[in-house]
Design a protein around this motif. Structure first.
Motif, PDB file in Angstrom:
ATOM      1  N   TYR A 252       0.832  -1.201   0.000  1.00 14.11           N
ATOM      2  CA  TYR A 252       0.000   0.000   0.000  1.00 14.11           C
ATOM      3  C   TYR A 252       0.870   1.256   0.000  1.00 14.11           C
ATOM      4  O   TYR A 252       0.559   2.240  -0.679  1.00 14.11           O
ATOM      5  CB  TYR A 252      -0.927   0.013   1.212  1.00 14.11           C
ATOM      6  CG  TYR A 252      -1.982  -1.068   1.179  1.00 14.11           C
ATOM      7  CD1 TYR A 252      -2.704  -1.324   0.019  1.00 14.11           C
ATOM      8  CD2 TYR A 252      -2.252  -1.837   2.302  1.00 14.11           C
ATOM      9  CE1 TYR A 252      -3.671  -2.315  -0.028  1.00 14.11           C
ATOM     10  CE2 TYR A 252      -3.224  -2.835   2.276  1.00 14.11           C
ATOM     11  CZ  TYR A 252      -3.927  -3.066   1.095  1.00 14.11           C
ATOM     12  OH  TYR A 252      -4.881  -4.062   1.060  1.00 14.11           O
ATOM     13  N   PHE A 253       1.955   1.217   0.759  1.00 14.94           N
ATOM     14  CA  PHE A 253       2.857   2.364   0.862  1.00 14.94           C
ATOM     15  C   PHE A 253       3.429   2.730  -0.505  1.00 14.94           C
ATOM     16  O   PHE A 253       3.427   3.894  -0.909  1.00 14.94           O
ATOM     17  CB  PHE A 253       3.991   2.024   1.838  1.00 14.94           C
ATOM     18  CG  PHE A 253       4.968   3.144   2.063  1.00 14.94           C
ATOM     19  CD1 PHE A 253       4.617   4.247   2.817  1.00 14.94           C
ATOM     20  CD2 PHE A 253       6.250   3.087   1.520  1.00 14.94           C
ATOM     21  CE1 PHE A 253       5.531   5.280   3.031  1.00 14.94           C
ATOM     22  CE2 PHE A 253       7.151   4.101   1.723  1.00 14.94           C
ATOM     23  CZ  PHE A 253       6.798   5.210   2.494  1.00 14.94           C
ATOM     24  N   GLN A 254       3.892   1.724  -1.233  1.00 11.68           N
ATOM     25  CA  GLN A 254       4.495   1.963  -2.544  1.00 11.68           C
ATOM     26  C   GLN A 254       3.462   2.420  -3.566  1.00 11.68           C
ATOM     27  O   GLN A 254       3.707   3.355  -4.344  1.00 11.68           O
ATOM     28  CB  GLN A 254       5.183   0.688  -3.040  1.00 11.68           C
ATOM     29  CG  GLN A 254       6.032   0.865  -4.285  1.00 11.68           C
ATOM     30  CD  GLN A 254       7.324   1.604  -4.020  1.00 11.68           C
ATOM     31  OE1 GLN A 254       7.682   1.825  -2.863  1.00 11.68           O
ATOM     32  NE2 GLN A 254       8.012   1.989  -5.074  1.00 11.68           N
ATOM     33  N   MET A 255       2.313   1.781  -3.583  1.00 16.98           N
ATOM     34  CA  MET A 255       1.281   2.135  -4.558  1.00 16.98           C
ATOM     35  C   MET A 255       0.732   3.540  -4.301  1.00 16.98           C
ATOM     36  O   MET A 255       0.484   4.301  -5.238  1.00 16.98           O
ATOM     37  CB  MET A 255       0.133   1.116  -4.527  1.00 16.98           C
ATOM     38  CG  MET A 255       0.524  -0.304  -4.956  1.00 16.98           C
ATOM     39  SD  MET A 255       1.257  -0.406  -6.622  1.00 16.98           S
ATOM     40  CE  MET A 255       2.986  -0.720  -6.200  1.00 16.98           C
ATOM     41  N   VAL A 256       0.545   3.866  -3.036  1.00 17.93           N
ATOM     42  CA  VAL A 256       0.023   5.190  -2.701  1.00 17.93           C
ATOM     43  C   VAL A 256       1.049   6.260  -3.046  1.00 17.93           C
ATOM     44  O   VAL A 256       0.674   7.351  -3.521  1.00 17.93           O
ATOM     45  CB  VAL A 256      -0.360   5.258  -1.203  1.00 17.93           C
ATOM     46  CG1 VAL A 256      -0.586   6.701  -0.764  1.00 17.93           C
ATOM     47  CG2 VAL A 256      -1.618   4.438  -0.950  1.00 17.93           C
ATOM     48  N   TRP A 257       2.333   5.970  -2.844  1.00 16.10           N
ATOM     49  CA  TRP A 257       3.369   6.938  -3.231  1.00 16.10           C
ATOM     50  C   TRP A 257       3.303   7.237  -4.724  1.00 16.10           C
ATOM     51  O   TRP A 257       3.375   8.402  -5.145  1.00 16.10           O
ATOM     52  CB  TRP A 257       4.759   6.418  -2.866  1.00 16.10           C
ATOM     53  CG  TRP A 257       5.862   7.227  -3.494  1.00 16.10           C
ATOM     54  CD1 TRP A 257       6.131   8.552  -3.267  1.00 16.10           C
ATOM     55  CD2 TRP A 257       6.818   6.783  -4.456  1.00 16.10           C
ATOM     56  NE1 TRP A 257       7.201   8.952  -4.037  1.00 16.10           N
ATOM     57  CE2 TRP A 257       7.636   7.889  -4.772  1.00 16.10           C
ATOM     58  CE3 TRP A 257       7.059   5.556  -5.069  1.00 16.10           C
ATOM     59  CZ2 TRP A 257       8.686   7.802  -5.687  1.00 16.10           C
ATOM     60  CZ3 TRP A 257       8.111   5.465  -5.979  1.00 16.10           C
ATOM     61  CH2 TRP A 257       8.909   6.574  -6.278  1.00 16.10           C
ATOM     62  N   LEU A 258       3.170   6.203  -5.544  1.00 16.09           N
ATOM     63  CA  LEU A 258       3.107   6.399  -6.991  1.00 16.09           C
ATOM     64  C   LEU A 258       1.840   7.147  -7.389  1.00 16.09           C
ATOM     65  O   LEU A 258       1.868   7.990  -8.298  1.00 16.09           O
ATOM     66  CB  LEU A 258       3.174   5.048  -7.701  1.00 16.09           C
ATOM     67  CG  LEU A 258       4.547   4.364  -7.646  1.00 16.09           C
ATOM     68  CD1 LEU A 258       4.444   2.910  -8.090  1.00 16.09           C
ATOM     69  CD2 LEU A 258       5.559   5.116  -8.502  1.00 16.09           C
ATOM     70  N   LEU A 259       0.737   6.852  -6.709  1.00 17.56           N
ATOM     71  CA  LEU A 259      -0.503   7.586  -6.969  1.00 17.56           C
ATOM     72  C   LEU A 259      -0.324   9.056  -6.606  1.00 17.56           C
ATOM     73  O   LEU A 259      -0.733   9.952  -7.362  1.00 17.56           O
ATOM     74  CB  LEU A 259      -1.655   6.985  -6.174  1.00 17.56           C
ATOM     75  CG  LEU A 259      -3.009   7.705  -6.296  1.00 17.56           C
ATOM     76  CD1 LEU A 259      -3.512   7.677  -7.727  1.00 17.56           C
ATOM     77  CD2 LEU A 259      -4.024   7.067  -5.349  1.00 17.56           C
ATOM     78  N   TYR A 260       0.285   9.306  -5.467  1.00 15.96           N
ATOM     79  CA  TYR A 260       0.544  10.684  -5.033  1.00 15.96           C
ATOM     80  C   TYR A 260       1.457  11.407  -6.014  1.00 15.96           C
ATOM     81  O   TYR A 260       1.152  12.533  -6.449  1.00 15.96           O
ATOM     82  CB  TYR A 260       1.173  10.673  -3.640  1.00 15.96           C
ATOM     83  CG  TYR A 260       1.770  12.003  -3.228  1.00 15.96           C
ATOM     84  CD1 TYR A 260       0.960  13.130  -3.099  1.00 15.96           C
ATOM     85  CD2 TYR A 260       3.138  12.133  -2.968  1.00 15.96           C
ATOM     86  CE1 TYR A 260       1.493  14.355  -2.721  1.00 15.96           C
ATOM     87  CE2 TYR A 260       3.673  13.346  -2.593  1.00 15.96           C
ATOM     88  CZ  TYR A 260       2.851  14.458  -2.473  1.00 15.96           C
ATOM     89  OH  TYR A 260       3.388  15.670  -2.116  1.00 15.96           O
ATOM     90  N   ALA A 261       2.572  10.767  -6.381  1.00 15.49           N
ATOM     91  CA  ALA A 261       3.530  11.398  -7.281  1.00 15.49           C
ATOM     92  C   ALA A 261       2.887  11.737  -8.624  1.00 15.49           C
ATOM     93  O   ALA A 261       3.165  12.788  -9.215  1.00 15.49           O
ATOM     94  CB  ALA A 261       4.733  10.478  -7.493  1.00 15.49           C
ATOM     95  N   THR A 262       2.015  10.858  -9.101  1.00 14.50           N
ATOM     96  CA  THR A 262       1.376  11.074 -10.402  1.00 14.50           C
ATOM     97  C   THR A 262       0.319  12.170 -10.337  1.00 14.50           C
ATOM     98  O   THR A 262       0.291  13.070 -11.187  1.00 14.50           O
ATOM     99  CB  THR A 262       0.735   9.769 -10.900  1.00 14.50           C
ATOM    100  OG1 THR A 262       1.731   8.736 -10.956  1.00 14.50           O
ATOM    101  CG2 THR A 262       0.135   9.955 -12.287  1.00 14.50           C
ATOM    102  N   THR A 263      -0.549  12.117  -9.336  1.00 17.49           N
ATOM    103  CA  THR A 263      -1.626  13.107  -9.251  1.00 17.49           C
ATOM    104  C   THR A 263      -1.097  14.487  -8.908  1.00 17.49           C
ATOM    105  O   THR A 263      -1.540  15.487  -9.482  1.00 17.49           O
ATOM    106  CB  THR A 263      -2.683  12.678  -8.222  1.00 17.49           C
ATOM    107  OG1 THR A 263      -2.045  12.351  -6.970  1.00 17.49           O
ATOM    108  CG2 THR A 263      -3.459  11.457  -8.719  1.00 17.49           C
ATOM    109  N   ILE A 264      -0.137  14.579  -7.990  1.00 18.32           N
ATOM    110  CA  ILE A 264       0.423  15.894  -7.674  1.00 18.32           C
ATOM    111  C   ILE A 264       1.226  16.405  -8.865  1.00 18.32           C
ATOM    112  O   ILE A 264       1.299  17.611  -9.126  1.00 18.32           O
ATOM    113  CB  ILE A 264       1.307  15.844  -6.396  1.00 18.32           C
ATOM    114  CG1 ILE A 264       1.548  17.253  -5.848  1.00 18.32           C
ATOM    115  CG2 ILE A 264       2.632  15.179  -6.654  1.00 18.32           C
ATOM    116  CD1 ILE A 264       0.326  17.924  -5.301  1.00 18.32           C
TER     117      ILE A 264
END
Length: 356
Positions: A252-264
């Motif tokens: 979850y930590f890794q996937m959420v980081w990638l989601l954050y990096a992409t959306t921001i």
């Protein structure tokens, strides 16, 4: 490649914001070493440092976007010309800067023995010669596979929804393949292109579909913003939990980081568009920093190293001064050196560009 397309003016401002984030990440890592864990200042610096971890994925997203936009879905790639240009633009600078930083480490005594074949491969293949060079290795890997990705895009032209589904599936698959098979033998995940499938893929879609940007932002900006805030908050909270000694779910930590990096990253691209439309002085400054971002990225660790030699903070107040003053000094010196070197015969080997 279609050379008649106009430039995307917001890209330079996006790069400017990304390189500011990179420099801040590296300079705020020093307070995390000096300040005791658990004190408020340490928590604040940790939050800032983690919140800026979109920087490298954003650079990769922009690289994919610009390349896709320049070629277009109808553009054909001349493979030999494509790889020759990327050799000059990225591979040669990567080799040169790796050698320069390894020489620096040798001079300062951090590298003293004859390197093994494995070390040479890690240094010159995966960017482990210095802590920031892995980014260039990932860019090179992306350029190696881009012509194949372009053929896929040319043939199928996936919608945004299908693109997201494909990218998410591939990203999840790589996480588990890496965890079960790759990581035990190669613990350098950040140096591997598949670690950034999602932001790079979104960058490709944006580059191939520039005409859809206004519709995308008008219709989905609230949703994208909500995802950025929620995923970013969760990512930082989880990292703080790790520092507090708690176990977390790394998937979850890794996937959420990638989601954050992409959306921001998407938010920053459109913020940069607004800055350009406003034509304010701040946008011009950020845009100029963006123009110099490649050189700043490459040289700023050297000036950070010098700054640490000049100023070794101990107290909290000294740490604050070290960080704020250091940001200005390091960014200024890195920008000036890049600006100057781009106008010498060293421009090509150092930055892969023709002398300005």
């Amino acid at each position: 490649m279609n050379n008649n397309k106009g430039k995307l003016k917001e890209i330079q401002s996006t790069r400017g914001i990304a390189i500011l984030a990179v420099v801040l990440i590296h300079i705020t890592s020093i307070p995390l070493e000096v300040l005791p864990a658990g004190v408020p200042s340490h928590t604040v610096y940790t939050g800032i440092n983690r919140a800026l971890q979109f920087a490298v994925p954003l650079f990769l997203m922009v690289s994919a976007l610009v390349l896709a936009y320049g070629i277009g879905t109808d553009g054909a790639i001349k493979w030999r010309d494509f790889y020759r240009k990327r050799w000059i633009r990225v591979v040669v600078p990567f080799m040169v800067w790796t050698t320069l930083y390894l020489s620096l480490l040798f001079i300062t005594g951090h590298v003293g023995k004859v390197p093994t074949l494995k070390e040479l491969l890690l240094w010159y293949g995966f960017g482990k010669g210095f802590y920031h060079l892995y980014f260039l290795s990932v860019v090179i890997q992306f350029y190696l596979v881009f012509p194949f990705l372009h053929v896929f895009w040319y043939r199928y032209r996936p919608s945004l929804v299908n693109t997201i589904i494909i990218l998410a599936t591939l990203q999840v698959a790589f996480y588990w393949i890496n965890r079960m098979y790759l990581y035990p033998h190669f613990p350098y995940t950040a140096s591997l292109l598949p670690s950034y499938i999602f932001p790079i893929g979104v960058g490709l879609w944006l580059g191939y579909n520039v005409s859809a940007w206004n519709h995308l932002w008008t219709r989905y900006r609230v949703l994208i913003g909500i995802f950025a805030i929620l995923s970013g908050s969760f990512y930082v909270q989880q990292y703080l939990a790790v520092l507090a000694g708690h176990r977390i779910n790394t998937f979850y930590f890794q996937m959420v980081w990638l989601l954050y990096a992409t959306t921001i990253g998407i938010c920053i691209i459109f913020l940069s568009r607004l800055l350009q439309q406003g034509a304010c002085g701040k946008s011009a400054i950020i845009g100029k920093i963006g123009e110099l971002s490649f050189g700043i990225y490459l040289v700023h660790p050297f000036f950070l190293m010098l700054w640490q030699r000049v100023f070794s903070p101990v107290t909290a107040n000294e740490v604050h001064l070290f960080t704020c003053l250091g940001l200005v000094i390091i960014l200024t010196l890195s920008g000036l050196v890049t600006y100057g070197l781009e106008r010498t015969i060293l421009a090509k080997p150092l930055y892969g560009i023709i002398r300005r």
